[in-house]
Design a protein around this motif. Structure first.
Motif, PDB file in Angstrom:
ATOM      1  N   GLN A  66      28.397 -42.950  -4.157  1.00  0.00           N
ATOM      2  CA  GLN A  66      27.697 -41.665  -4.263  1.00  0.00           C
ATOM      3  C   GLN A  66      28.215 -40.720  -3.191  1.00  0.00           C
ATOM      4  O   GLN A  66      28.217 -41.052  -2.001  1.00  0.00           O
ATOM      5  N   GLU A  67      28.662 -39.550  -3.601  1.00  0.00           N
ATOM      6  CA  GLU A  67      29.080 -38.510  -2.669  1.00  0.00           C
ATOM      7  C   GLU A  67      27.833 -37.997  -1.947  1.00  0.00           C
ATOM      8  O   GLU A  67      26.755 -37.928  -2.534  1.00  0.00           O
ATOM      9  N   GLN A  68      27.952 -37.647  -0.675  1.00  0.00           N
ATOM     10  CA  GLN A  68      26.797 -37.316   0.154  1.00  0.00           C
ATOM     11  C   GLN A  68      25.941 -36.184  -0.394  1.00  0.00           C
ATOM     12  O   GLN A  68      24.736 -36.165  -0.163  1.00  0.00           O
ATOM     13  N   ASN A  69      26.507 -35.258  -1.123  1.00  0.00           N
ATOM     14  CA  ASN A  69      25.735 -34.153  -1.680  1.00  0.00           C
ATOM     15  C   ASN A  69      25.336 -34.388  -3.135  1.00  0.00           C
ATOM     16  O   ASN A  69      24.808 -33.496  -3.779  1.00  0.00           O
ATOM     17  N   GLY A  70      25.644 -35.573  -3.646  1.00  0.00           N
ATOM     18  CA  GLY A  70      25.280 -35.901  -5.016  1.00  0.00           C
ATOM     19  C   GLY A  70      26.181 -35.274  -6.065  1.00  0.00           C
ATOM     20  O   GLY A  70      25.827 -35.241  -7.240  1.00  0.00           O
ATOM     21  N   LEU A  71      27.356 -34.774  -5.668  1.00  0.00           N
ATOM     22  CA  LEU A  71      28.250 -34.123  -6.623  1.00  0.00           C
ATOM     23  C   LEU A  71      28.859 -35.101  -7.611  1.00  0.00           C
ATOM     24  O   LEU A  71      29.165 -34.746  -8.743  1.00  0.00           O
ATOM     25  N   TYR A  72      29.064 -36.343  -7.181  1.00  0.00           N
ATOM     26  CA  TYR A  72      29.576 -37.366  -8.080  1.00  0.00           C
ATOM     27  C   TYR A  72      29.099 -38.729  -7.613  1.00  0.00           C
ATOM     28  O   TYR A  72      28.718 -38.908  -6.450  1.00  0.00           O
ATOM     29  N   GLY A  73      29.104 -39.661  -8.519  1.00  0.00           N
ATOM     30  CA  GLY A  73      28.686 -41.017  -8.193  1.00  0.00           C
ATOM     31  C   GLY A  73      28.667 -41.866  -9.440  1.00  0.00           C
ATOM     32  O   GLY A  73      28.817 -41.365 -10.557  1.00  0.00           O
ATOM     33  N   GLY A  74      28.488 -43.173  -9.254  1.00  0.00           N
ATOM     34  CA  GLY A  74      28.448 -44.061 -10.397  1.00  0.00           C
ATOM     35  C   GLY A  74      28.030 -45.467 -10.009  1.00  0.00           C
ATOM     36  O   GLY A  74      27.906 -45.798  -8.835  1.00  0.00           O
ATOM     37  N   LEU A  75      27.801 -46.284 -11.038  1.00  0.00           N
ATOM     38  CA  LEU A  75      27.468 -47.699 -10.880  1.00  0.00           C
ATOM     39  C   LEU A  75      28.682 -48.533 -11.254  1.00  0.00           C
ATOM     40  O   LEU A  75      29.384 -48.220 -12.223  1.00  0.00           O
ATOM     41  N   PHE A  76      28.906 -49.632 -10.525  1.00  0.00           N
ATOM     42  CA  PHE A  76      30.094 -50.443 -10.723  1.00  0.00           C
ATOM     43  C   PHE A  76      29.755 -51.924 -10.645  1.00  0.00           C
ATOM     44  O   PHE A  76      28.784 -52.313  -9.993  1.00  0.00           O
ATOM     45  N   VAL A  77      30.558 -52.749 -11.291  1.00  0.00           N
ATOM     46  CA  VAL A  77      30.313 -54.186 -11.306  1.00  0.00           C
ATOM     47  C   VAL A  77      30.887 -54.880 -10.068  1.00  0.00           C
ATOM     48  O   VAL A  77      30.522 -56.016  -9.779  1.00  0.00           O
ATOM     49  N   LEU A  82      21.545 -45.039  -7.030  1.00  0.00           N
ATOM     50  CA  LEU A  82      22.294 -43.902  -7.539  1.00  0.00           C
ATOM     51  C   LEU A  82      21.335 -42.743  -7.775  1.00  0.00           C
ATOM     52  O   LEU A  82      20.320 -42.887  -8.447  1.00  0.00           O
ATOM     53  N   ASP A  83      21.643 -41.615  -7.181  1.00  0.00           N
ATOM     54  CA  ASP A  83      20.815 -40.415  -7.297  1.00  0.00           C
ATOM     55  C   ASP A  83      21.407 -39.509  -8.371  1.00  0.00           C
ATOM     56  O   ASP A  83      22.447 -38.907  -8.160  1.00  0.00           O
ATOM     57  N   THR A  84      20.751 -39.437  -9.517  1.00  0.00           N
ATOM     58  CA  THR A  84      21.250 -38.595 -10.606  1.00  0.00           C
ATOM     59  C   THR A  84      20.661 -37.197 -10.582  1.00  0.00           C
ATOM     60  O   THR A  84      21.024 -36.364 -11.407  1.00  0.00           O
ATOM     61  N   ASP A  85      19.779 -36.926  -9.624  1.00  0.00           N
ATOM     62  CA  ASP A  85      19.157 -35.604  -9.530  1.00  0.00           C
ATOM     63  C   ASP A  85      19.711 -34.773  -8.377  1.00  0.00           C
ATOM     64  O   ASP A  85      19.221 -33.690  -8.116  1.00  0.00           O
ATOM     65  N   GLY A  86      20.700 -35.287  -7.655  1.00  0.00           N
ATOM     66  CA  GLY A  86      21.285 -34.534  -6.547  1.00  0.00           C
ATOM     67  C   GLY A  86      20.400 -34.467  -5.324  1.00  0.00           C
ATOM     68  O   GLY A  86      20.485 -33.543  -4.540  1.00  0.00           O
ATOM     69  N   ARG A  87      19.520 -35.456  -5.148  1.00  0.00           N
ATOM     70  CA  ARG A  87      18.611 -35.446  -4.005  1.00  0.00           C
ATOM     71  C   ARG A  87      18.872 -36.637  -3.098  1.00  0.00           C
ATOM     72  O   ARG A  87      17.942 -37.279  -2.629  1.00  0.00           O
ATOM     73  N   LEU A  88      20.123 -36.936  -2.826  1.00  0.00           N
ATOM     74  CA  LEU A  88      20.463 -38.055  -1.960  1.00  0.00           C
ATOM     75  C   LEU A  88      19.807 -37.850  -0.604  1.00  0.00           C
ATOM     76  O   LEU A  88      19.700 -36.732  -0.111  1.00  0.00           O
ATOM     77  N   ALA A 147      33.998 -34.657   1.913  1.00  0.00           N
ATOM     78  CA  ALA A 147      32.622 -35.133   2.059  1.00  0.00           C
ATOM     79  C   ALA A 147      32.605 -36.652   2.177  1.00  0.00           C
ATOM     80  O   ALA A 147      33.520 -37.341   1.733  1.00  0.00           O
ATOM     81  N   LEU A 148      31.549 -37.163   2.786  1.00  0.00           N
ATOM     82  CA  LEU A 148      31.365 -38.611   2.876  1.00  0.00           C
ATOM     83  C   LEU A 148      30.993 -39.178   1.522  1.00  0.00           C
ATOM     84  O   LEU A 148      30.319 -38.531   0.726  1.00  0.00           O
TER      85      LEU A 148
END
Length: 91
Positions: free
Chosen positions: A30-41, A70-76, A15-16
């Motif tokens: 953020q993975e295109q389907n919202g499966l994983y992601g995070g905030l970074f410095v 960052l989409d924490t609800d999986g609605r990217l 996935a993208l």
């Protein structure tokens, strides 16, 4: 003799992963389907995370020039909206 396809033909395409800055200047991956992601410095940390999570496929990482939250609800947002302007492949 039975012919076999190479393993890469049987595996789904990775996935993208989108990276960019949010409205507060933090880096987002953020993975295109919202499966994983995070905030970074830093961009480097966002890239390191994205590469680790996507199995080291730099060709699937897209850096956005516009803000991304960052989409924490999986609605990217749909991929078409993200590609409408300001995309830049990293690889």
């Amino acid at each position: 003799m039975k012919s076999l396809e190479p393993p890469s033909c049987n595996m789904p395409a990775p996935a993208l992963v989108f990276i960019g800055r949010n409205g507060h200047g933090q880096w987002v991956a953020q993975e295109q389907n919202g499966l994983y992601g995070g905030l970074f410095v830093s961009r480097a940390e966002a890239m390191k995370y994205a590469l680790f999570e996507n199995g080291h496929h730099p060709e699937t990482i897209v850096e956005l020039s516009r803000t991304i939250e960052l989409d924490t609800d999986g609605r990217l947002a749909p991929v078409g909206l993200l590609f409408s302007r300001g995309r830049r492949p990293v690889a």
